[in-house]
Design a protein around this motif. Structure first.
Motif: not given
Length: 199
Positions: A23, A26, A29
């Motif tokens: 998580e 992500k 990112e």
């Protein structure tokens, strides 16, 4: 020895930990993507501003060159007009002098054919009077009356001086060459003989 429950719990913690890591990855990112998109947007905005500034600069340069060419053409036109004005400035004066010249030629022709001095004299007097009248009326020429007047160094140029006990001030006795004014300004002073009182 670990029990089955402990192993499962341990396994659950590892899975949870890897899920949290995933998580976070992500989110990182997504943050990187949004920063990249932001940078791309800023670059695009700056490129648009640069293109707009370059277009404006090009337009201003073009306008400046046109203005410079127009000023140069105007300067040349003024110089040409000035030359024309100087070249033809006296055309009205010349036109005015043509009639007295014609009359003068007629007087000379009459003198040739008749050989009569009185007629030649009258013809020359008429032309002279016509010429001075024309220059006075149309061009502002006026004779400087000198004889009998008090000597004025602005209007008179003394060519000869004689003492005269009967005079109280310096007086013009004779006019050798008539002086003229043009619109009130001295064009040529009179050349005169001056009588000076004796002391």
């Amino acid at each position: 020895m670990d029990t089955k429950e402990e192993k499962e719990e341990e396994m659950g913690k590892k899975v949870k930990h890897s899920e949290v890591k995933a998580e976070e990855a992500k989110t990182e990112e997504a943050k990187t993507i949004s920063d990249a998109e932001k940078n791309d947007f800023q670059i695009a905005a700056l490129q648009a501003k640069l293109e707009s500034a370059e277009a404006e600069l090009s337009s201003l340069k073009d306008q400046m060159l046109r203005d410079r060419a127009e000023i140069e053409n105007f300067r040349k036109r003024l110089a040409r007009d000035k030359d024309e004005a100087v070249k033809y400035a006296n055309s009205n004066l010349i036109k005015d002098l043509l009639q007295p010249l014609d009359d003068f030629n007629r007087a000379l022709d009459a003198a040739e054919s008749t050989k009569d001095f009185a007629k030649v004299h009258d013809g020359v007097l008429m032309v002279s009077s016509q010429l001075y009248g024309l220059l006075e009326r149309n061009w502002g020429l006026e004779k400087i009356e000198a004889v009998g007047k008090e000597f004025d160094p602005e209007e008179h140029e003394a060519c000869m001086v004689v003492e005269d006990p009967s005079l109280s001030v310096e007086t013009v006795l004779e006019d050798f060459s008539t002086g003229y004014k043009l619109h009130g300004r001295i064009l040529r002073p009179s050349k005169v003989k001056v009588g000076k009182p004796t002391v």
